[in-house]
Scaffold this motif. Structure first.
Motif, short mmCIF file in Angstrom:
data_model
loop_
_atom_site.label_atom_id
_atom_site.label_comp_id
_atom_site.label_asym_id
_atom_site.label_seq_id
_atom_site.Cartn_x
_atom_site.Cartn_y
_atom_site.Cartn_z
N ASP A 146 54.20 -35.23 114.30
CA ASP A 146 54.02 -35.09 112.72
C ASP A 146 55.13 -34.22 112.25
O ASP A 146 56.09 -34.53 111.28
CB ASP A 146 52.71 -34.92 112.10
CG ASP A 146 51.67 -36.18 112.22
OD1 ASP A 146 52.50 -37.35 112.85
OD2 ASP A 146 50.72 -36.23 111.93
N GLU A 147 55.10 -32.80 112.82
CA GLU A 147 55.85 -32.03 112.13
C GLU A 147 57.35 -32.03 112.63
O GLU A 147 58.39 -32.01 111.99
CB GLU A 147 55.48 -30.55 112.66
CG GLU A 147 55.69 -29.28 112.00
CD GLU A 147 55.37 -27.92 112.38
OE1 GLU A 147 56.19 -27.06 112.26
OE2 GLU A 147 54.56 -28.09 113.41
N ILE A 148 57.48 -32.67 114.08
CA ILE A 148 58.74 -32.90 114.53
C ILE A 148 59.45 -34.06 113.84
O ILE A 148 60.51 -33.96 113.23
CB ILE A 148 58.84 -33.23 115.85
CG1 ILE A 148 57.98 -32.05 117.08
CG2 ILE A 148 60.07 -34.01 116.58
CD1 ILE A 148 57.77 -32.42 118.30
N LEU A 149 58.63 -35.17 113.49
CA LEU A 149 59.31 -36.04 112.94
C LEU A 149 59.67 -35.86 111.45
O LEU A 149 60.77 -36.09 110.98
CB LEU A 149 58.31 -37.47 112.91
CG LEU A 149 58.60 -38.64 111.87
CD1 LEU A 149 59.90 -39.25 112.39
CD2 LEU A 149 57.32 -39.56 112.20
N ALA A 150 58.67 -34.89 110.66
CA ALA A 150 59.37 -34.75 109.39
C ALA A 150 60.43 -33.93 109.49
O ALA A 150 61.25 -34.12 108.27
CB ALA A 150 58.17 -33.59 108.87
N MET A 151 60.78 -33.09 110.58
CA MET A 151 61.90 -32.14 110.53
C MET A 151 63.29 -33.30 110.43
O MET A 151 64.27 -33.14 110.07
CB MET A 151 61.86 -31.28 111.88
CG MET A 151 62.90 -30.57 111.81
SD MET A 151 64.23 -31.03 112.71
CE MET A 151 63.40 -31.37 114.22
N TYR A 152 63.07 -34.27 111.70
CA TYR A 152 64.19 -35.07 111.78
C TYR A 152 64.41 -35.83 110.40
O TYR A 152 65.53 -36.17 110.10
CB TYR A 152 63.65 -36.22 112.86
CG TYR A 152 63.64 -35.86 114.20
CD1 TYR A 152 64.72 -34.91 114.82
CD2 TYR A 152 62.60 -36.30 115.28
CE1 TYR A 152 64.71 -34.44 116.21
CE2 TYR A 152 62.52 -35.77 116.36
CZ TYR A 152 63.36 -34.95 116.93
OH TYR A 152 63.59 -34.67 118.46
N CYS A 153 63.33 -36.22 109.78
CA CYS A 153 63.47 -37.14 108.52
C CYS A 153 64.37 -36.30 107.51
O CYS A 153 64.96 -36.78 106.62
CB CYS A 153 62.37 -37.56 107.97
SG CYS A 153 61.49 -38.70 108.99
N ARG A 154 64.67 -34.88 107.71
CA ARG A 154 65.32 -34.40 106.70
C ARG A 154 66.73 -34.40 107.22
O ARG A 154 67.64 -33.68 106.15
CB ARG A 154 65.10 -32.74 106.62
CG ARG A 154 63.77 -32.74 106.15
CD ARG A 154 63.38 -31.06 105.67
NE ARG A 154 63.30 -30.21 106.93
CZ ARG A 154 61.92 -30.00 107.54
NH1 ARG A 154 61.17 -30.63 107.05
NH2 ARG A 154 61.78 -29.12 108.68
N HIS A 155 67.31 -34.99 108.08
CA HIS A 155 68.72 -34.89 108.49
C HIS A 155 69.35 -36.33 108.62
O HIS A 155 68.61 -37.21 108.79
CB HIS A 155 68.81 -34.25 110.05
CG HIS A 155 68.49 -32.88 109.96
ND1 HIS A 155 69.13 -32.02 109.42
CD2 HIS A 155 67.17 -32.29 110.38
CE1 HIS A 155 68.38 -30.77 109.87
NE2 HIS A 155 67.28 -31.01 110.21
N PRO A 156 70.47 -36.44 108.44
CA PRO A 156 71.20 -38.10 108.30
C PRO A 156 71.47 -38.27 109.61
O PRO A 156 72.79 -38.47 110.09
CB PRO A 156 72.51 -37.68 107.64
CG PRO A 156 72.88 -36.38 107.74
CD PRO A 156 71.45 -35.47 108.05
#
Ligand SMILES: Cc1cc2nc3c(=O)[nH]c(=O)nc-3n(C[C@H](O)[C@H](O)[C@H](O)COP(=O)(O)O)c2cc1C
Length: 317
Positions: A146-156
């Motif tokens: 969940d934390e990894i995915l949330a981090m990815y979602c911040r990048h284009p």
């Protein structure tokens, strides 16, 4: 649906890609096995240059993959790749190997999310070509995702390819497709699925559960069944003649590239190709002790003349 060839070190390099495409048609996209970027100011080494040489990849849609935690070197490599004409560069965040993980690369980078966040911030801003990522869902436990995915979602990101296993699984156990589903729902960028797609029923089940699926990456499935992508598109299984032609061309191409070491490269490949036959164990035994080119040719002849083809060539772990 877009079908791509997975990056597989020692298996799906430029020789395999070219011969496979000539015999069975190119997949929509191929990823190079991971490459280490050169130091800033230097060029790629000889082995990596062979992998990305545009001449050797002509007619194929190739995405180079980099394995690093150094943002400056990633951006420098992306510039070199852009000059060669590449339109995307992929970051490896999945490699589970102990030595790679110990250096904080591959899936080992998932241990330092703040550092990875800063790395992606920098490379997405500075890379001259779009950056995609191939990831695992954690190191020890699915709960890390969940934390990894949330981090990815911040990048284009250009795309996120999800292999839903954790590092400690290596390639064992069942991929957690629900984590892929979670990614589809959350991600503001395109998402691809990778893991244990070995036959038509696997794609059928994936598409039924996740109809938004637009890109599936195939690895061991294509190695065991070189006609897998054709089958998934409603075409026919590989015939014996096709397999012989493919095998012979692959061996000759490896011989031209690496001389007698081609025998050992092919023996690695038989770990997968043996599943094209009804008796994989017999196939394995036929090549196991072979050391010379001559003995290898004899063993391959024996397999192709005596071995019965499986009804459905399917990798089995
Ligand atoms: C021998 C081997 C080498 C691999 N090399 C790479 C690699 O260089 N880069 C990468 O991202 N994944 C690599 N992988 C992982 C594959 O790309 C893929 O994620 C994995 O095989 C699962 O997909 P599959 O079930 O379709 O085979 C490798 C896997 C194996 C077994």
């Amino acid at each position: 649906m877009l079908l791509s060839l997975a990056p597989m070190e020692g298996l799906t390099g430029h020789v395999f890609r070219r011969v496979h495409a000539a015999c069975f048609g190119a997949l929509d996209r191929c990823y190079t096995p991971f490459l280490a970027p050169p130091h800033v100011g230097s060029n790629f080494g000889k082995r990596a240059l062979c992998e990305v040489d545009p001449e050797g990849n002509r007619g194929l849609n190739v995405v180079p993959q980099l394995l690093t935690k150094n943002a400056d070197e990633f951006v420098w490599a992306a510039k070199l790749l852009a000059e060669m004409g590449y339109r995307e560069v992929n970051l490896n965040l999945g490699c589970p190997s102990g030595t790679v993980v110990a250096k904080g690369r591959g899936s080992g980078f998932l241990r330092n999310l703040d550092e990875l966040d800063a790395f992606l911030e920098k490379v997405c801003a500075a890379s001259p070509i779009p950056v995609s990522v191939k990831t695992r869902i954690g190191l020890q436990s699915d709960e890390e995702y969940d934390e990894i995915l949330a981090m990815y979602c911040r990048h284009p990101l250009a795309e996120l390819i999800v292999h839903p296993r954790v590092q400690k699984d290596f390639y064992r156990g069942v991929p957690r497709q629900d984590q892929y589903g979670k990614t589809l729902r959350a991600a503001p960028f395109p998402v691809a699925y990778n893991g244990d797609v070995f036959g038509c029923n696997d794609v059928g089940a994936l598409s039924a559960a996740y109809p938004e699926t637009r890109h599936v990456m195939l690895g061991r499935g294509v190695l065991a069944n070189p006609a897998l992508a054709r089958l998934l598109r409603g075409g026919s299984a590989a015939t014996r003649d096709e397999l012989v032609r493919f095998h012979d061309r692959l061996f000759e191409a490896y011989l031209a590239e690496m001389g007698g070491n081609a025998v050992f490269r092919m023996k690695e490949y038989w770990f997968y190709l043996k599943f094209a036959f009804t008796d994989p164990l017999w196939v394995q035994r036929a090549v196991r002790k072979v050391r010379t080119v001559e003995d290898y040719r004899a063993a391959a002849r024996k397999i192709f003349s005596g071995g019965e083809l499986a009804k459905e060539a399917r990798f089995s772990g």
